[in-house]
Design an enzyme around this catalytic site. Sequence first.
Site, PDB file in Angstrom:
ATOM      1  N   ASP A  83      95.671 -50.158 -60.628  1.00 18.51           N
ATOM      2  CA  ASP A  83      95.226 -49.781 -61.423  1.00 18.51           C
ATOM      3  C   ASP A  83      94.378 -48.992 -61.681  1.00 18.51           C
ATOM      4  OD1 ASP A  83      93.061 -51.091 -63.624  1.00 18.51           O
ATOM      5  OD2 ASP A  83      92.651 -52.634 -62.872  1.00 18.51           O
ATOM      6  N   HIS A  84      94.523 -48.061 -63.065  1.00 19.07           N
ATOM      7  CA  HIS A  84      94.278 -47.291 -63.273  1.00 19.07           C
ATOM      8  C   HIS A  84      92.678 -47.085 -62.919  1.00 19.07           C
ATOM      9  CE1 HIS A  84      94.799 -42.530 -62.982  1.00 19.07           C
ATOM     10  NE2 HIS A  84      96.436 -42.712 -63.776  1.00 19.07           N
ATOM     11  N   ARG A  85      92.536 -48.235 -63.863  1.00 18.54           N
ATOM     12  CA  ARG A  85      91.551 -47.698 -64.320  1.00 18.54           C
ATOM     13  C   ARG A  85      89.746 -47.135 -62.551  1.00 18.54           C
ATOM     14  NH1 ARG A  85      91.005 -53.507 -67.000  1.00 18.54           N
ATOM     15  NH2 ARG A  85      91.627 -53.944 -65.382  1.00 18.54           N
TER      16      ARG A  85
END
Length: 391
Positions: free
Chosen positions: A366-368
């Site tokens: 999850d790039h967040r």
Amino acid sequence: MSEIYPIAVPKWGIEMIEGTLNTWNKREGDSVSKGDEVFDMESDKIVNVWESPVNGVLRRIIAPEGDARPVGALLGVIAAADVSDAEIDAFIANYATGETPEAAPKSVAISAGTGPNDAVSRTNPVVRQLAEQLGVDLNEVVGTGRRGRITQDDVQAAAAESTGPDEDTGVQVIPLSATRKTIARRLTEAKQSIPHFYLTAEYELDGLVEHREQLNAGSDNRVSLNDLIIACVAQALVREPRVNVNLVGDEVHQFEHANISVAVATEDGLYPVTIRNANSLSVAEIAQATGALAEKAQKGKLTQEDISGGSFTVSNLGMFGVTNFTAIINPPMGAILALGKAEQKVVAREGSPAVATMISATLSCDHRVIDGAVGARFLQVLADVISEFSN
């Protein structure tokens, strides 16, 4: 208690929309005491037990085992022994037409339009919705349920007959189970809302294979290669905790221990069971925990505790011959590791060809909450741990 008490699908969990009735633990005519376990229902991948809040007699079972019903749908009726069948029929008819149980009088004559031949009084919302989807006129359907109740099977049979005896569409209509609907909803939301990125690495496993043979030599508690990889992943998560995270609202929850969610395949789909504190367990203990949870999943006996609290997911499809794949993140976890088949390949070693047992591993992040460099660092750490386990 009031003399007639409705048994309706309860709302277990915020996201629950419907449940599948697995087992009736009581039969019609059985006496029921407060606290008795009346039925088991599957929802959100787990099985819940409904305990009666009242004393009485189970006078009517409306939903058969295996039926999926929405929250609030009537499943059965508990009533005092001296309540007549006509009163119970009227109560059910009022419930089916949208009147609240409180509004339904205790003694009501069954009026025209709510009699046993009326489609509304002989169905529930799920059956009516299915009939609408399949274009079936419920007034033309013969109900095979108790007292002429129309079931989902009746609607599907009517839909099949409507195509004509000589027409074979070659299509079987299979309604989604409660579990499949939950899986479909969550994976759709995850794929749409989580910015996934993927990193792939290959690992040499000959040392782990040899280590597994040593562990299993003369032991009744067999461990698999997957158990060893989970043990390696657990140690790697402790060394690189920035991947061992959940995203909860606007907060990142970083775990001290590796609570590894393992995807267990069943006929109903994948169940993410949680091996807690895997970094503190031996490989044999991981094997025992995984086996016990897999058995519960196959029997439909998982609890909320069994499927929650994961900090990282490992999904292995190598046993199906899959060489590599990318997996969808199971929120609120920040990453999932997809493992393919361990197989022998020709590799270069000190400038010469050699044969090694290799496995492909793809990390979905999850790039967040996880940057590319952090994900790559985790895969490097995992390589180090595998090497250490192999020595």
